[in-house]
Design a protein around this motif. Structure first.
Motif, PDB file in Angstrom:
ATOM      1  N   PHE A 130       0.839  -1.195   0.000  1.00 51.33           N
ATOM      2  CA  PHE A 130       0.000   0.000   0.000  1.00 51.33           C
ATOM      3  C   PHE A 130       0.881   1.254   0.000  1.00 51.33           C
ATOM      4  O   PHE A 130       0.601   2.227  -0.702  1.00 51.33           O
ATOM      5  N   ALA A 131       1.958   1.219   0.812  1.00 52.16           N
ATOM      6  CA  ALA A 131       2.824   2.394   0.945  1.00 52.16           C
ATOM      7  C   ALA A 131       3.555   2.713  -0.351  1.00 52.16           C
ATOM      8  O   ALA A 131       3.800   3.888  -0.656  1.00 52.16           O
ATOM      9  N   TYR A 132       3.919   1.670  -1.109  1.00 50.61           N
ATOM     10  CA  TYR A 132       4.645   1.895  -2.354  1.00 50.61           C
ATOM     11  C   TYR A 132       3.729   1.872  -3.580  1.00 50.61           C
ATOM     12  O   TYR A 132       4.217   1.939  -4.712  1.00 50.61           O
ATOM     13  N   GLU A 133       2.410   1.768  -3.342  1.00 50.16           N
ATOM     14  CA  GLU A 133       1.417   1.766  -4.415  1.00 50.16           C
ATOM     15  C   GLU A 133       1.734   0.708  -5.473  1.00 50.16           C
ATOM     16  O   GLU A 133       1.606   0.944  -6.686  1.00 50.16           O
ATOM     17  N   ARG A 134       2.124  -0.477  -4.989  1.00 54.54           N
ATOM     18  CA  ARG A 134       2.356  -1.589  -5.890  1.00 54.54           C
ATOM     19  C   ARG A 134       1.089  -2.432  -5.976  1.00 54.54           C
ATOM     20  O   ARG A 134       0.341  -2.546  -5.004  1.00 54.54           O
ATOM     21  N   PRO A 135       0.805  -3.022  -7.142  1.00 57.85           N
ATOM     22  CA  PRO A 135      -0.387  -3.861  -7.268  1.00 57.85           C
ATOM     23  C   PRO A 135      -0.409  -4.937  -6.178  1.00 57.85           C
ATOM     24  O   PRO A 135       0.617  -5.558  -5.877  1.00 57.85           O
ATOM     25  N   SER A 136      -1.582  -5.141  -5.601  1.00 54.18           N
ATOM     26  CA  SER A 136      -1.669  -6.083  -4.489  1.00 54.18           C
ATOM     27  C   SER A 136      -3.030  -6.740  -4.434  1.00 54.18           C
ATOM     28  O   SER A 136      -4.037  -6.160  -4.854  1.00 54.18           O
ATOM     29  N   VAL A 137      -3.021  -7.964  -3.912  1.00 52.34           N
ATOM     30  CA  VAL A 137      -4.248  -8.674  -3.570  1.00 52.34           C
ATOM     31  C   VAL A 137      -4.106  -9.090  -2.114  1.00 52.34           C
ATOM     32  O   VAL A 137      -3.158  -9.795  -1.751  1.00 52.34           O
ATOM     33  N   THR A 138      -5.029  -8.638  -1.271  1.00 50.29           N
ATOM     34  CA  THR A 138      -4.965  -8.923   0.159  1.00 50.29           C
ATOM     35  C   THR A 138      -6.234  -9.648   0.581  1.00 50.29           C
ATOM     36  O   THR A 138      -7.341  -9.138   0.377  1.00 50.29           O
ATOM     37  N   VAL A 139      -6.049 -10.832   1.161  1.00 50.24           N
ATOM     38  CA  VAL A 139      -7.175 -11.618   1.664  1.00 50.24           C
ATOM     39  C   VAL A 139      -7.362 -11.243   3.135  1.00 50.24           C
ATOM     40  O   VAL A 139      -6.490 -11.516   3.967  1.00 50.24           O
ATOM     41  N   PHE A 140      -8.493 -10.622   3.448  1.00 49.47           N
ATOM     42  CA  PHE A 140      -8.711 -10.082   4.789  1.00 49.47           C
ATOM     43  C   PHE A 140      -9.481 -11.048   5.681  1.00 49.47           C
ATOM     44  O   PHE A 140     -10.372 -11.747   5.237  1.00 49.47           O
TER      45      PHE A 140
END
Length: 329
Positions: free
Chosen positions: A259-269
């Motif tokens: 999130f901090a580096y604005e890189r593509p991400s998929v997060t399972v919450f």
């Protein structure tokens, strides 16, 4: 910038600026959600030396915020208090709503204590709200007592080290609690499919997560060289994420680096919902949460010894679809 006891035994003149001590004695993800508040405090306290009381292992990333001058080791609220040479001009509680954290800071006899209200600790301040995003909560404390704060001001400086594997897909199966760990066999399915499309996939984790990372790699058919668990420093990990093609993980520290580096991400919450800990709205961040939509603030069983239902209800195909969206974004 020094890490440890301020102005002690380093053969230099003491910093003449008044000291502001900010307490956040928690983990990596917790630190990164507090970055906007740290930046707000930095702007409001331009004439102060800002000392962050936090685990010393987090110092390399804390200094990348550009908001703090020094990190003073505090491993939690049960250990020794911050070892300052003299009472701070100001203490800011970015740790919790008290009373234990309030009393720890009050024991340092600061000139002023900024904190959420706690009748038990005898501290006045803004009221704690249970249904509030973590970034917004600490920004509200800073904005209401010190000065302006922007909850989405998350960006970190790039580390002055090279990324171990630039442009890789980073898969991180571990988490501090078993309740947050999406099943390793599903991570392996995702890793294998992303590798099949021609992506370089690496597996990260702490030293204690080497076996978990190795199991994922074996299931996915990844070479041993692409298992980075236990082989990267925190700065190496930050550099890896800063240049990652994609980060796939649960709700843990590495997700907040993405999130901090604005890189593509998929997060399972799960068990905590994205309403409390999710990223800013950004086309390259995809969050997956199968909790109760009628209660977006509900936190499941954090201390369960197995993945919570919110995680188990997320299939590998859904994560792969989300990965395609994140990469397209």
């Amino acid at each position: 910038m020094a890490v440890g006891l301020p102005d002690a035994g380093r053969g230099r003149a003491p910093d003449p600026r008044p000291t502001a001590l900010l307490l956040r004695a928690l983990g990596l993800g917790d630190l990164l959600t507090a970055v906007p508040a740290l930046r707000g405090a930095r702007r409001a306290l331009a004439g102060h030396r800002l000392v962050l009381a936090a685990p010393s292992a987090l110092a390399p990333v804390a200094l990348l915020t550009g908001a703090v001058d020094e990190v003073l080791h505090v491993g939690g609220l049960d250990g020794s208090p911050p070892a300052l040479r003299q009472p701070p001009d100001l203490a800011v509680n970015l740790h919790g709503s008290g009373p234990q954290s309030h009393r720890l800071l009050a024991g340092l006899r600061p000139g002023r204590l900024v904190a959420f209200a706690s009748a038990e600790a005898g501290v006045d301040g803004p009221q704690w709200r249970p249904d509030e995003h973590e970034r917004a909560r600490w920004c509200r404390l800073v904005a209401g007592t010190l000065g302006p704060c922007a909850p989405d001001d998350l960006r970190l400086e790039r580390p002055a080290v090279a990324a171990p594997v630039p442009g890789a897909v980073v898969v991180h199966p571990g988490a501090a609690y078993a309740s947050r760990r999406w099943p390793v066999e599903r991570f392996a399915t995702v890793a294998a499919e992303l590798r099949r499309t021609g992506r370089r996939v690496v597996v990260t984790g702490s030293g204690t997560e080497r076996a978990l990372a190795g199991e994922l790699a074996a299931r996915a058919g990844l070479p041993a060289a692409d298992v980075l668990a236990g082989r990267t420093s925190l700065l190496d990990l930050a550099a890896l994420v800063a240049e990652a093609a994609l980060v796939v993980s649960g709700d843990t520290g590495i997700a907040h680096l993405a999130f901090a580096y604005e890189r593509p991400s998929v997060t399972v919450f799960g068990p905590a919902p994205p309403a409390r800990w999710g990223p800013p709205v950004h086309r390259s961040h995809v969050v997956l949460w199968h909790g109760d939509a009628s209660d977006p603030w509900h936190v499941g069983d954090v201390f369960a010894d197995h993945p919570v239902p919110e995680l188990l209800d997320v299939p590998a195909d859904e994560v792969l679809d989300a990965a395609a969206r994140a990469l397209a974004g």
